[in-house]
Design a protein around this motif. Sequence first.
Motif, PDB file in Angstrom:
ATOM      1  N   SER A  90       0.842  -1.191   0.000  1.00 18.71           N
ATOM      2  CA  SER A  90       0.000   0.000   0.000  1.00 18.71           C
ATOM      3  C   SER A  90       0.877   1.241   0.000  1.00 18.71           C
ATOM      4  N   PHE A  91       0.635   2.108  -0.978  1.00 22.54           N
ATOM      5  CA  PHE A  91       1.393   3.348  -1.087  1.00 22.54           C
ATOM      6  C   PHE A  91       0.638   4.543  -0.521  1.00 22.54           C
ATOM      7  N   LYS A  92      -0.378   4.281   0.281  1.00 23.80           N
ATOM      8  CA  LYS A  92      -1.249   5.364   0.752  1.00 23.80           C
ATOM      9  C   LYS A  92      -0.508   6.406   1.599  1.00 23.80           C
ATOM     10  N   ASP A  93       0.563   6.008   2.270  1.00 21.59           N
ATOM     11  CA  ASP A  93       1.283   6.939   3.135  1.00 21.59           C
ATOM     12  C   ASP A  93       2.541   7.508   2.492  1.00 21.59           C
ATOM     13  N   VAL A  94       2.740   7.228   1.205  1.00 22.69           N
ATOM     14  CA  VAL A  94       3.928   7.764   0.531  1.00 22.69           C
ATOM     15  C   VAL A  94       3.598   9.163   0.025  1.00 22.69           C
ATOM     16  N   LYS A  95       3.663  10.108   0.946  1.00 27.02           N
ATOM     17  CA  LYS A  95       3.353  11.513   0.655  1.00 27.02           C
ATOM     18  C   LYS A  95       4.508  12.357   1.194  1.00 27.02           C
ATOM     19  N   CYS A  96       5.557  12.456   0.395  1.00 27.42           N
ATOM     20  CA  CYS A  96       6.780  13.103   0.850  1.00 27.42           C
ATOM     21  C   CYS A  96       7.059  14.357   0.033  1.00 27.42           C
ATOM     22  N   SER A  97       7.981  15.177   0.533  1.00 26.67           N
ATOM     23  CA  SER A  97       8.273  16.456  -0.113  1.00 26.67           C
ATOM     24  C   SER A  97       9.512  16.418  -0.994  1.00 26.67           C
ATOM     25  N   SER A  98      10.182  15.262  -1.065  1.00 26.08           N
ATOM     26  CA  SER A  98      11.362  15.152  -1.925  1.00 26.08           C
ATOM     27  C   SER A  98      11.440  13.739  -2.492  1.00 26.08           C
ATOM     28  N   TRP A  99      12.173  13.584  -3.596  1.00 25.82           N
ATOM     29  CA  TRP A  99      12.339  12.269  -4.199  1.00 25.82           C
ATOM     30  C   TRP A  99      13.116  11.346  -3.256  1.00 25.82           C
ATOM     31  N   GLN A 100      14.109  11.882  -2.554  1.00 31.34           N
ATOM     32  CA  GLN A 100      14.902  11.063  -1.643  1.00 31.34           C
ATOM     33  C   GLN A 100      14.030  10.449  -0.546  1.00 31.34           C
ATOM     34  N   GLU A 101      13.166  11.265   0.061  1.00 35.67           N
ATOM     35  CA  GLU A 101      12.253  10.739   1.091  1.00 35.67           C
ATOM     36  C   GLU A 101      11.278   9.726   0.499  1.00 35.67           C
ATOM     37  N   CYS A 166       1.777 -16.037  -7.959  1.00 30.84           N
ATOM     38  CA  CYS A 166       1.515 -15.045  -6.910  1.00 30.84           C
ATOM     39  C   CYS A 166       0.292 -14.201  -7.239  1.00 30.84           C
ATOM     40  N   VAL A 167      -0.430 -13.819  -6.202  1.00 33.59           N
ATOM     41  CA  VAL A 167      -1.432 -12.766  -6.311  1.00 33.59           C
ATOM     42  C   VAL A 167      -0.761 -11.494  -5.799  1.00 33.59           C
ATOM     43  N   ILE A 168      -0.724 -10.459  -6.635  1.00 31.23           N
ATOM     44  CA  ILE A 168      -0.074  -9.194  -6.267  1.00 31.23           C
ATOM     45  C   ILE A 168      -1.137  -8.114  -6.150  1.00 31.23           C
ATOM     46  N   ILE A 169      -1.227  -7.507  -4.980  1.00 32.39           N
ATOM     47  CA  ILE A 169      -2.236  -6.483  -4.713  1.00 32.39           C
ATOM     48  C   ILE A 169      -1.513  -5.176  -4.363  1.00 32.39           C
ATOM     49  N   ILE A 170      -1.792  -4.129  -5.132  1.00 31.21           N
ATOM     50  CA  ILE A 170      -1.184  -2.819  -4.899  1.00 31.21           C
ATOM     51  C   ILE A 170      -2.299  -1.829  -4.588  1.00 31.21           C
ATOM     52  N   ASP A 171      -2.251  -1.243  -3.412  1.00 29.86           N
ATOM     53  CA  ASP A 171      -3.264  -0.267  -3.004  1.00 29.86           C
ATOM     54  C   ASP A 171      -2.686   1.148  -3.133  1.00 29.86           C
ATOM     55  N   GLU A 172      -3.508   2.058  -3.639  1.00 32.28           N
ATOM     56  CA  GLU A 172      -3.127   3.476  -3.771  1.00 32.28           C
ATOM     57  C   GLU A 172      -1.831   3.633  -4.564  1.00 32.28           C
ATOM     58  N   TYR A 173      -1.748   2.910  -5.672  1.00 32.22           N
ATOM     59  CA  TYR A 173      -0.528   2.932  -6.491  1.00 32.22           C
ATOM     60  C   TYR A 173      -0.192   4.321  -7.016  1.00 32.22           C
ATOM     61  N   ASP A 174      -1.209   5.179  -7.148  1.00 30.13           N
ATOM     62  CA  ASP A 174      -0.993   6.492  -7.754  1.00 30.13           C
ATOM     63  C   ASP A 174      -0.706   7.598  -6.750  1.00 30.13           C
TER      64      ASP A 174
END
Length: 200
Positions: A90-101, A166-174
């Motif tokens: 899940s990428f739901k919390d990937v909300k950063c201010s720089s590419w490095q973070e 495998c079953v691969i599940i990606i949440d909030e990919y965008d």
Amino acid sequence: MGVSDFKSATTNYYYVDKTLLIRDFLNAIPMVSLFTRPRRFGKTLNMDMLRVFFEKTPEDTSIYFKDKYIWQCGDYYIKHQGQYPVIFLSFKDVKCSSWQETFQKISKLISLEFMRHNELESSSVLSSYEKEQYHRFASENINEVDCQMGLQLLSLLLHKHYDKECVIIIDEYDTPIQQDHLCEFYNEIVDFMRNFFRVV
């Protein structure tokens, strides 16, 4: 605020049974499914439901489905319960201010998913090199190119270990793409995500 954990939702709250989604999924057996609904429509809960249904674990997860609609659909559907390795990110919390973070957070998520599949540590079918690769990812000793290959590597290791797809599940990919567009490192995240998903 909604509940996104399927086990908790079905045992501690009033749950609207949406398990026939599993039937529809098995009827179609799609290579890729994209769930597009507005916010708060239960996408994450449904994805977690799919994970709990399909994932092979030491726990008997059938108890969460025996009183649900899917269990009334017949043996064809029941026989798939708890039978597959599942990768869930899940990428739901990937909300950063720089590419490095952003990269650090994504690499941490990938490492945590490797760690969640610690059955690979004691696998009798993986080679010593494959176990070495597993440990490298689980210990977060990975660079950007490694991360781009993370889904492919983990799915290959799980496929070999279980001898099942495998079953691969990606949440909030965008979410990272939307966030990074606002913070002006859109090109970096788009290049990364393109490679990340391409290798699966």
